[in-house]
Write a protein that holds these residues in place. Sequence first.
Motif, PDB file in Angstrom:
ATOM      1  N   HIS A 160      68.253   8.097  69.419  1.00 33.64           N
ATOM      2  CA  HIS A 160      67.584   7.103  68.582  1.00 33.64           C
ATOM      3  C   HIS A 160      68.142   5.698  68.740  1.00 33.64           C
ATOM      4  N   CYS A 170      58.783   6.136  65.644  1.00 32.00           N
ATOM      5  CA  CYS A 170      59.706   7.255  65.808  1.00 32.00           C
ATOM      6  C   CYS A 170      59.931   7.934  64.457  1.00 32.00           C
ATOM      7  N   CYS A 172      62.564   8.645  63.088  1.00 32.02           N
ATOM      8  CA  CYS A 172      63.766   8.164  62.381  1.00 32.02           C
ATOM      9  C   CYS A 172      63.468   6.940  61.527  1.00 32.02           C
ATOM     10  N   CYS A 177      62.305   4.171  70.030  1.00 32.33           N
ATOM     11  CA  CYS A 177      63.579   4.832  70.342  1.00 32.33           C
ATOM     12  C   CYS A 177      63.477   5.536  71.694  1.00 32.33           C
TER      13      CYS A 177
HETATM   14 ZN   LIG Z   1      64.202   7.108  66.430  1.00 27.76          ZN
END
Ligand SMILES: [Zn+2]
Length: 313
Positions: A160, A170, A172, A177
């Motif tokens: 990430h 993404c 996250c 990422c």
């Molecule tokens: Zn990510």
Amino acid sequence: MIGAVDIGGTKIAVGLIDDAGRVMCRVEAATEAERGYTVGLQKISEMLRSVLGKTGATIRGIGIGMTGMLDPIRGELLDADFLPGWEGSRPLEDLSREFGVSAAMENDGDAGALAEAYWGAGKGKGRLVYVTVGTGIGGGIVLDGKLYRGAAGSHPEIGHHVMEASGPDCTCGLRGCWEALAAGCSMEKWYAENCPAAERNSGPASARKICELARKGSEFAKRSVDREATYLGLGLANLIGMFVPDVIVLGGGMMQSADLYLGKIREVIRSGCRFVPAEKTEIALASLGDDTNLIGAAMTWRHRYENLSAAAS
Ligand SMILES: [Zn+2]
């Protein structure tokens, strides 16, 4: 012998690993996380009893590798994205009590890194970064035989780091990422969205299929492979720039087609990284195969309870 437990979102593998890192016996079952942790724990216990019964072996400890965010010292799962309903579960304490031996637990990326550092392609290397490229990108960092931990024992997520600020969303919370650009499912998504109709096959193409098509000469599949290798190379160049490790060990399902990527990966690394001795970083393929995480689970116990630092130097 060490009892090894690898808990993933879709399957659980349990086995016995000897002191040379060999899998002596293994069984596998679907995780069925939705049935809850108590059912899962019961399943793991039965699997462990079955491998012990089959071999007549005794174990001196239990190592657990588990997907997700966890507290490796308390042996507690903190975030249950991949194991819904298992948040707060403590397999370390529960299995230790049930089998009367000590137990250790790490994130499965860290477990894989330890396996490759001690028994695999990173053996004898002081500074190792393990990268696994499959449906996501994960891994772990081992320095002089010790697992690198972040604050509060946390596991760093090397998949990430942001590569393109306006790239794809993404999971996250950020965009662009490494994982969102270069994981297997990112390659598949890009292929599905951009493949010209003339080259499109029936149904969605898996990363494996795209590689197969590239080998057969399909122009668009070759472009997809080139794009994939470029992003893999950029991520590795970033890791080299930040850590200059002795070795980066590449594993995961995507690396079954490593021969298609490695040339471009090396070209990308060579084209940059000018301020570090990038040529000192060996790019190696993982050598423990499909059981890396299971073997790594056993190594989490040895890493915690035995003095092994000499073995990796
Ligand atoms: Zn990510």
